[in-house]
Design a protein around this motif. Sequence first.
Motif, PDB file in Angstrom:
ATOM      1  N   GLY B 361       0.817  -1.215   0.000  1.00  0.00           N
ATOM      2  CA  GLY B 361       0.000   0.000   0.000  1.00  0.00           C
ATOM      3  C   GLY B 361       0.852   1.267   0.000  1.00  0.00           C
ATOM      4  O   GLY B 361       0.653   2.166  -0.814  1.00  0.00           O
ATOM      5  N   PHE B 362       1.797   1.235   0.916  1.00  0.00           N
ATOM      6  CA  PHE B 362       2.575   2.483   1.051  1.00  0.00           C
ATOM      7  C   PHE B 362       3.586   2.647  -0.070  1.00  0.00           C
ATOM      8  O   PHE B 362       3.954   3.762  -0.432  1.00  0.00           O
ATOM      9  CB  PHE B 362       3.235   2.568   2.429  1.00  0.00           C
ATOM     10  CG  PHE B 362       2.225   2.916   3.495  1.00  0.00           C
ATOM     11  CD1 PHE B 362       1.725   4.230   3.576  1.00  0.00           C
ATOM     12  CD2 PHE B 362       1.748   1.980   4.388  1.00  0.00           C
ATOM     13  CE1 PHE B 362       0.777   4.545   4.526  1.00  0.00           C
ATOM     14  CE2 PHE B 362       0.806   2.311   5.339  1.00  0.00           C
ATOM     15  CZ  PHE B 362       0.317   3.602   5.416  1.00  0.00           C
ATOM     16  N   ARG B 364       2.959   1.922  -3.059  1.00  0.00           N
ATOM     17  CA  ARG B 364       2.119   2.507  -4.099  1.00  0.00           C
ATOM     18  C   ARG B 364       1.872   4.001  -3.813  1.00  0.00           C
ATOM     19  O   ARG B 364       1.943   4.844  -4.718  1.00  0.00           O
ATOM     20  CB  ARG B 364       0.808   1.731  -4.132  1.00  0.00           C
ATOM     21  CG  ARG B 364      -0.168   2.201  -5.142  1.00  0.00           C
ATOM     22  CD  ARG B 364       0.315   1.959  -6.576  1.00  0.00           C
ATOM     23  NE  ARG B 364      -0.714   2.428  -7.485  1.00  0.00           N
ATOM     24  CZ  ARG B 364      -1.757   1.683  -7.860  1.00  0.00           C
ATOM     25  NH1 ARG B 364      -1.828   0.421  -7.464  1.00  0.00           N
ATOM     26  NH2 ARG B 364      -2.688   2.176  -8.639  1.00  0.00           N
ATOM     27  N   GLU B 365       1.630   4.277  -2.509  1.00  0.00           N
ATOM     28  CA  GLU B 365       1.463   5.680  -2.097  1.00  0.00           C
ATOM     29  C   GLU B 365       2.717   6.472  -2.461  1.00  0.00           C
ATOM     30  O   GLU B 365       2.664   7.599  -2.954  1.00  0.00           O
ATOM     31  CB  GLU B 365       1.212   5.764  -0.588  1.00  0.00           C
ATOM     32  CG  GLU B 365      -0.141   5.240  -0.125  1.00  0.00           C
ATOM     33  CD  GLU B 365      -1.297   6.120  -0.579  1.00  0.00           C
ATOM     34  OE1 GLU B 365      -1.124   7.349  -0.713  1.00  0.00           O
ATOM     35  OE2 GLU B 365      -2.389   5.549  -0.849  1.00  0.00           O
TER      36      GLU B 365
END
Lengths: 145, 579
Positions: B361-362, B364-365
């Motif tokens: 997730g991060f 990708r962030e």
Amino acid sequence: MRENVEILVAEDDEGHFSLIRKNLVRAGIDNNIFRFADGQKRLDSLILNNKDTTEKGYLLILDIRMPKVGGIEVLEKLRLNSRLRKIPVIVLTTTDDPKEVAICHTLGCSMYIVKPVEYDNYIDAIRKIGQFLSIIEIPQIDTEQ
Amino acid sequence: MKVEYKVITGSIAFGLAVWVIDAALDYFIFYKGDSFWGLMVTDIPEHEVHIRSLMLVFFAIFGILLSNAIGKLKRARDELKNNNQQLVASEQQLKAANQQLVAGEQQLRAANQQLVAGEQQLRAANQQLVADEQQLKAANQQLTAGEQQLRAANQQLVADEQQLKAANQQLTAGEQQLRATNQELVAGERKLRRQSGFLRNVINSIGNPFYVIDANDYTIIDANDYAVKLANCTDVGTNQLTEKTTCYALTHGLDKPCDGAEHQCPIELVKRTKKPAVVEHAHCNRDSRGHVFEYHAHPIFDEAGEVFQIIEYSLDITDRKKAEDDREHMLKELTAKTKELESIVYVASHDLRSPLVNIQGFSRELRDSCETVRSTLEKEEFKSLLDKDLLTVLDEDIPEAVRFISASTRMMDSLLSGLLRLSRLSRVELEIRKLDMNALLSNVVGSMGYQIKNVAAKVQVDPLDSCLGDESQIGQIFTNILDNALKYLDNSRPGMIHVSCSEKDDCCVYCVEDNGIGIDLEHQSKIFEIFHRLDPGRTEGEGLGLTTARRILDRHDGSIWVESEPGKASRFFISVPKA
């Protein structure tokens, strides 16, 4: 979706909470979002602190694997509490064990979503929650009881 | 005077009387003044004298007629009387005649009785004659019977003679047999001695104590050399084996038979159950080590069916006992470890996914943030800041890092999913039943239609025997193996996959043969290891297919193995208990 609905996220992982919140906001949800680090805190705050619930509705996003009191236990206790049994609960967890999924549905969770590692899927999942929020009617908690 | 005259006289008198009476009547009625006499002879009142005269005449005639009649009657009566007298006389004559007749009849009867008596005498005489005749006949029969008896006796004598001859022959034969038997006995005795010596050798050659024990007083009747030797080196016991040594004194140094659950007496047990028995006893030898002995006791019965002797031998099972205890201990530990391992795998695969969600997730962030930075820097006011190094970082280094992080995370997730599936596999309850393998393979091949068409392979399935298994799990095995076969086909020739079946030791052995790239001999044992992939770059997958198959077959009491000629073919054999 009504403005006075609060979204409660029972999630022990801060990173997960951050990602959930980011994506809920991106999906256009601007309600208050609160995090509780474990099921015990979640329960205590809901059951004991009922003064400010007069005008509010709640939506609970619940992780299954949490320290102290797990998600399933939270669900069980909510369903036994006449005041809190109507709160819609979305289970969002890493567990895809069919047994646990079945238990959650038996206990009356509104939605069960497995946290996908693949981020695109994860975003999709959160958006689903956003859509869910926009279509359901969230009952108010009756404090008279 | 005769009656007739009396009647005439009377009648005339009666007529005269009527005259008088009539005159009297006339006197009293009509003529009171006249005399009676006058009236009687006059014709006064009128014609009276005439009437009276007429009546007198009338009565006189009547008297004459009556007298006449009476005279006739008298004569008739006298005649009757005469007749009667004659009759009486005749009757008397008749009676006399009758009496004569009766006397005659009596004489006849007497004569008749005499005749009857004569006839009876004749009959009696006749019966006597008949009886005599019968006696004669009987006497004749007796004579005949006597003759027959004599004949029979004669035959008997003849037969006896024959029997005697036969008996004599038998005796001769018996004597010969006895002689033969005697020879056999002598040979038998020799054999017996040899066997007895052999038995003694056998018993003595046994490297464990061997006893024959009296079931009544527990004395040792016989023992082998080892038992004697053992008696001399045991801490307990009498150390001497005499005729009066009991088993409990020899092996335990006790003055009464063993008892209790710890040291159950095998002899008592055999006597009670009349069946062979095995018990365990703990002894202490001179080496001060605790030994466990297994006592085997076997009954010997007397003619009444009672146990009178017992064959007993003991085995030192100390090492075996220890091994058994160790094994049990290890088994428990293993079970616990396996359970623990399964729960670790289960929990870990969940908990390990949690950080992966963050990493993915991060990162990708991070990539999104990086793009934001890049687009911001492209604005006029920051353009001067965009030098070559920064561009390399923004356009190549960071995206590359994010790409690798994502790929690794994905890989990690896939491995964890596999691990989770595998651990779940062991926990799922099996539903074992008879499986129609033709239907099962038809389903499996059908569900893989797309893949098969994609590589243009031909799959041929022979008629398959039924086996006992869990439908979904056995199906999983064939899916995995066919999937592998399709993945590792040789592109230079048309793919051929052939499923067949044979039978071996109560198992169905299914064979999936392909004409693919094959497996080198040194790799053949590794392909069943978890996460092992021979050629990771060539195909997708987690390296769990064959591990899963083996795990499933372990739980089915089956097995899986492979034969392969590299570059030519692979044959996977799956053995499952047959139905």
